[in-house]
Design a protein around this motif. Structure first.
Motif, mmCIF file in Angstrom:
data_model
loop_
_atom_site.group_PDB
_atom_site.id
_atom_site.type_symbol
_atom_site.label_atom_id
_atom_site.label_comp_id
_atom_site.label_asym_id
_atom_site.label_seq_id
_atom_site.Cartn_x
_atom_site.Cartn_y
_atom_site.Cartn_z
ATOM 1 N N GLN A 13 0.830 -1.208 0.000
ATOM 2 C CA GLN A 13 0.000 0.000 0.000
ATOM 3 C C GLN A 13 0.866 1.261 0.000
ATOM 4 O O GLN A 13 0.532 2.250 -0.654
ATOM 5 N N VAL A 14 1.966 1.212 0.733
ATOM 6 C CA VAL A 14 2.897 2.343 0.751
ATOM 7 C C VAL A 14 3.445 2.578 -0.648
ATOM 8 O O VAL A 14 3.504 3.715 -1.127
ATOM 9 N N LYS A 15 3.834 1.504 -1.313
ATOM 10 C CA LYS A 15 4.377 1.622 -2.675
ATOM 11 C C LYS A 15 3.353 2.258 -3.611
ATOM 12 O O LYS A 15 3.686 3.151 -4.394
ATOM 13 N N SER A 16 2.100 1.835 -3.534
ATOM 14 C CA SER A 16 1.056 2.416 -4.385
ATOM 15 C C SER A 16 0.873 3.902 -4.100
ATOM 16 O O SER A 16 0.762 4.711 -5.028
ATOM 17 N N ALA A 17 0.852 4.263 -2.833
ATOM 18 C CA ALA A 17 0.686 5.674 -2.466
ATOM 19 C C ALA A 17 1.868 6.509 -2.945
ATOM 20 O O ALA A 17 1.703 7.634 -3.419
ATOM 21 N N ILE A 18 3.066 5.958 -2.835
ATOM 22 C CA ILE A 18 4.263 6.673 -3.291
ATOM 23 C C ILE A 18 4.212 6.884 -4.795
ATOM 24 O O ILE A 18 4.484 7.981 -5.291
ATOM 25 N N ASN A 19 3.852 5.854 -5.532
ATOM 26 C CA ASN A 19 3.759 5.981 -6.988
ATOM 27 C C ASN A 19 2.737 7.034 -7.382
ATOM 28 O O ASN A 19 2.950 7.809 -8.310
ATOM 29 N N GLU A 20 1.629 7.085 -6.666
ATOM 30 C CA GLU A 20 0.602 8.086 -6.923
ATOM 31 C C GLU A 20 1.147 9.499 -6.671
ATOM 32 O O GLU A 20 0.947 10.417 -7.462
ATOM 33 N N GLN A 21 1.859 9.679 -5.565
ATOM 34 C CA GLN A 21 2.432 10.977 -5.226
ATOM 35 C C GLN A 21 3.511 11.390 -6.222
ATOM 36 O O GLN A 21 3.624 12.559 -6.568
ATOM 37 N N ARG A 22 4.305 10.428 -6.646
ATOM 38 C CA ARG A 22 5.381 10.745 -7.597
ATOM 39 C C ARG A 22 4.814 11.315 -8.887
ATOM 40 O O ARG A 22 5.408 12.198 -9.495
ATOM 41 N N LEU A 23 3.660 10.818 -9.301
ATOM 42 C CA LEU A 23 3.026 11.351 -10.504
ATOM 43 C C LEU A 23 2.589 12.800 -10.289
ATOM 44 O O LEU A 23 2.674 13.620 -11.186
ATOM 45 N N LYS A 24 2.139 13.120 -9.064
ATOM 46 C CA LYS A 24 1.646 14.471 -8.766
ATOM 47 C C LYS A 24 2.777 15.481 -8.602
ATOM 48 O O LYS A 24 2.667 16.614 -9.040
ATOM 49 N N VAL A 25 3.862 15.088 -7.942
ATOM 50 C CA VAL A 25 4.909 16.054 -7.620
ATOM 51 C C VAL A 25 6.217 15.796 -8.353
ATOM 52 O O VAL A 25 7.190 16.496 -8.141
#
Length: 133
Positions: A13-25
């Motif tokens: 779940q952490v990995k998914s959240a990080i990937n999502e954030q990386r796309l945003k920032v």
């Protein structure tokens, strides 16, 4: 919680959240703060984090004042769990897993501001005891 459970269920779940954030920032650098709990320091965890490219910030030994879960999240969870009665472990597990997602983003942002104040206070009072902030 065991290291195996942590790696298989939490870090995914952490990995998914990080990937999502990386796309945003658009950042490739990820830092994660862990306390010194056994599952966080286990070889399986450190290896998985290394494979994910996540750098772990060191956490001073015996410093619960610096662990956001200790001074913030667990208090919220305890308060919310006190409101209900759970006849089955599955019901309790469901609530514990879903409650952090109901906390508004602004509250998490406030947490990190409080955390920075705590870190600064610890640095400025090296090794000395201080009252709750």
């Amino acid at each position: 919680m065991t290291a195996t459970y942590y790696v298989q269920n939490v870090l995914s779940q952490v990995k998914s959240a990080i990937n999502e954030q990386r796309l945003k920032v658009s950042t490739s650098r990820t830092l994660l703060l862990h306390d010194n709990a056994g599952p966080h320091k286990a070889r399986a965890t450190t290896q998985s984090l290394h494979e994910l490219g996540i750098q772990v910030l060191s956490h001073p030994a015996y410093s619960p004042d610096l662990a956001p879960c200790d001074f913030w999240l667990l208090t919220i969870l305890k308060d919310r769990l006190a409101e209900g009665k759970f006849d089955r472990i599955q019901d309790l597990t469901k609530v514990v897993n879903s409650e952090p997602w109901t906390i508004p983003e602004e509250d998490y942002q406030g947490l990190f501001r409080k955390w920075q104040i705590r870190l600064k206070h610890c640095i400025e009072s090296p090794g000395e005891y201080f009252e709750e902030l």
